[in-house]
Design a protein around this motif. Structure first.
Motif, mmCIF file in Angstrom:
data_model
loop_
_atom_site.group_PDB
_atom_site.id
_atom_site.type_symbol
_atom_site.label_atom_id
_atom_site.label_comp_id
_atom_site.label_asym_id
_atom_site.label_seq_id
_atom_site.Cartn_x
_atom_site.Cartn_y
_atom_site.Cartn_z
ATOM 1 N N GLY A 1 0.813 -1.211 0.000
ATOM 2 C CA GLY A 1 0.000 0.000 0.000
ATOM 3 C C GLY A 1 0.844 1.258 0.000
ATOM 4 O O GLY A 1 0.515 2.238 -0.696
ATOM 5 N N LEU A 2 1.940 1.270 0.755
ATOM 6 C CA LEU A 2 2.825 2.439 0.790
ATOM 7 C C LEU A 2 3.466 2.702 -0.575
ATOM 8 O O LEU A 2 3.581 3.850 -1.006
ATOM 9 C CB LEU A 2 3.914 2.239 1.843
ATOM 10 N N GLN A 3 3.853 1.633 -1.247
ATOM 11 C CA GLN A 3 4.516 1.801 -2.536
ATOM 12 C C GLN A 3 3.554 2.212 -3.644
ATOM 13 O O GLN A 3 3.990 2.625 -4.713
ATOM 14 C CB GLN A 3 5.231 0.507 -2.909
ATOM 15 N N SER A 4 2.255 2.095 -3.397
ATOM 16 C CA SER A 4 1.270 2.510 -4.392
ATOM 17 C C SER A 4 0.864 3.974 -4.250
ATOM 18 O O SER A 4 0.124 4.494 -5.094
ATOM 19 C CB SER A 4 0.019 1.628 -4.295
ATOM 20 N N ILE A 5 1.329 4.639 -3.193
ATOM 21 C CA ILE A 5 0.997 6.056 -2.996
ATOM 22 C C ILE A 5 1.802 6.899 -3.983
ATOM 23 O O ILE A 5 3.025 6.777 -4.039
ATOM 24 C CB ILE A 5 1.293 6.489 -1.550
ATOM 25 N N PRO A 6 1.166 7.765 -4.748
ATOM 26 C CA PRO A 6 1.907 8.593 -5.729
ATOM 27 C C PRO A 6 2.905 9.510 -5.025
ATOM 28 O O PRO A 6 2.574 10.158 -4.022
ATOM 29 C CB PRO A 6 0.798 9.403 -6.416
ATOM 30 N N GLN A 7 4.098 9.580 -5.556
ATOM 31 C CA GLN A 7 5.131 10.441 -4.985
ATOM 32 C C GLN A 7 4.736 11.909 -5.073
ATOM 33 O O GLN A 7 5.167 12.735 -4.249
ATOM 34 C CB GLN A 7 6.463 10.207 -5.712
ATOM 35 N N GLU A 8 3.878 12.250 -6.045
ATOM 36 C CA GLU A 8 3.450 13.643 -6.200
ATOM 37 C C GLU A 8 2.717 14.148 -4.968
ATOM 38 O O GLU A 8 2.756 15.346 -4.652
ATOM 39 C CB GLU A 8 2.544 13.778 -7.424
ATOM 40 N N MET A 9 2.030 13.240 -4.249
ATOM 41 C CA MET A 9 1.308 13.652 -3.056
ATOM 42 C C MET A 9 2.283 14.099 -1.962
ATOM 43 O O MET A 9 2.035 15.099 -1.267
ATOM 44 C CB MET A 9 0.433 12.505 -2.543
#
Length: 315
Positions: free
Chosen positions: A199-207
């Motif tokens: 789940g953490l790795q699916s969070i967009p870095q742009e956020m």
């Protein structure tokens, strides 16, 4: 003319036995693909479930069997030891849930901070090793660790000066439940960590970049960015962890056997006591039906809650 009629009887895969078999498979492709799965489902799930329900309607106390549908279910709600097992099961399952998911989140956050993929994969593999250990082995290992005389935990605490004498962890009601909760949590932390890491790795870095531009602190970023995106992963890890802990048998039985004095007797051990030791398998089946029913109701309600929350997040 005869040749044409003969040729019309030949399928697209030609004549002979292999050709006819191929034609039949092609015409019944759904049966071929679904048949083995349906047979396996019947043998593994449907037939045992039906037999469990049937046995729960039989009075098997004493000699012989009599059909008394309400007998076992009436006994369930009038037996005080049953409610003690329910209370222990709730404490055990929710304790394992909070510890394993909480520790899994900490480990997932630490792994997510690693920039080298090879190093992250190495640590992930090492964490999964504890998940591969059979639960009965986990229970026996923790029983040895917390042994009142020879346990390594007592030895370490004595050497550190935290204990003045050995302490019987597994024969004291106030600590036995805590030990088996920790043992169960230890075996389930890797699963929670892997789910949360995904789940953490699916969070967009742009956020995260946007939060940094807005001047958000690390805690504000975690609360307003990480946690909302981790909700689906929390739901999955929490539900599966609780379901397995609620029905757990191997760790409590191999660690304390339900003792001392029933302080750690879960519903699974309760079922084992009546079904295997006392041979009252009708009553044990009724308790098992209750256990499965509670699990299904909670799981269905939980999934419905997940879908509602997902719709709110999407809106």
């Amino acid at each position: 003319m005869a040749t044409e009629e003969y040729g019309s009887d030949v399928g697209p895969h030609g004549g002979g036995v292999s050709g006819r078999i191929s034609d039949w498979v092609n015409d019944h492709i759904r049966t071929v693909l679904l048949g083995p799965s349906l047979i396996a489902l019947f043998i593994v799930f449907i037939y045992p479930a039906v037999m469990l329900l049937w046995l729960s309607l039989l009075n098997t106390r004493g000699f012989g069997e009599t059909f008394e549908p309400a007998y076992n279910y009436g006994r369930i709600f009038t037996d005080p030891t049953f409610w003690n097992a329910v209370e222990n099961t709730l404490v055990y399952s929710f304790g394992s849930l909070f510890v394993s998911v909480g520790a899994g989140l900490v480990i997932a956050l630490a792994l997510n901070k690693l920039t080298a993929d090879r190093l992250r994969n190495t640590y992930t593999t090492l964490i999964l090793l504890s998940w591969a250990v059979p639960l009965s082995i986990v229970g026996v290992t923790w029983r040895w660790m917390f042994n009142g005389q020879l346990g390594v935990v007592n030895r370490v605490l004595l050497d550190l000066g935290l204990l003045s004498s050995t302490f019987s962890w597994l024969t004291t009601s106030s600590t036995a439940m805590g030990v088996i909760i920790l043992a169960d949590s230890w075996s389930r932390i890797p699963f929670a960590a892997i789910v949360l890491l995904a789940g953490l790795q699916s969070i967009p870095q742009e956020m995260y970049d946007a939060a940094k531009v807005d001047g958000a602190t690390s805690f504000q970023t975690f609360r307003n960015v990480t946690l909302p995106y981790l909700r689906p992963s929390f739901f999955v890890a929490g539900l599966i962890t609780w379901m397995f802990a609620f029905r757990a048998f191997a760790i409590p039985f191999s660690t304390t056997g339900g003792g001392p004095g029933g302080a750690t007797e879960t519903l699974a051990i309760y079922i084992h006591r009546f079904g295997i030791q006392l041979l009252d398998y009708g009553f044990a089946s009724a308790v098992a039906v209750f256990l499965v029913a509670v699990t299904l109701v909670v799981a269905a309600g939980y999934v419905y809650f997940i879908l509602e929350r997902m719709e709110e997040i999407e809106v």
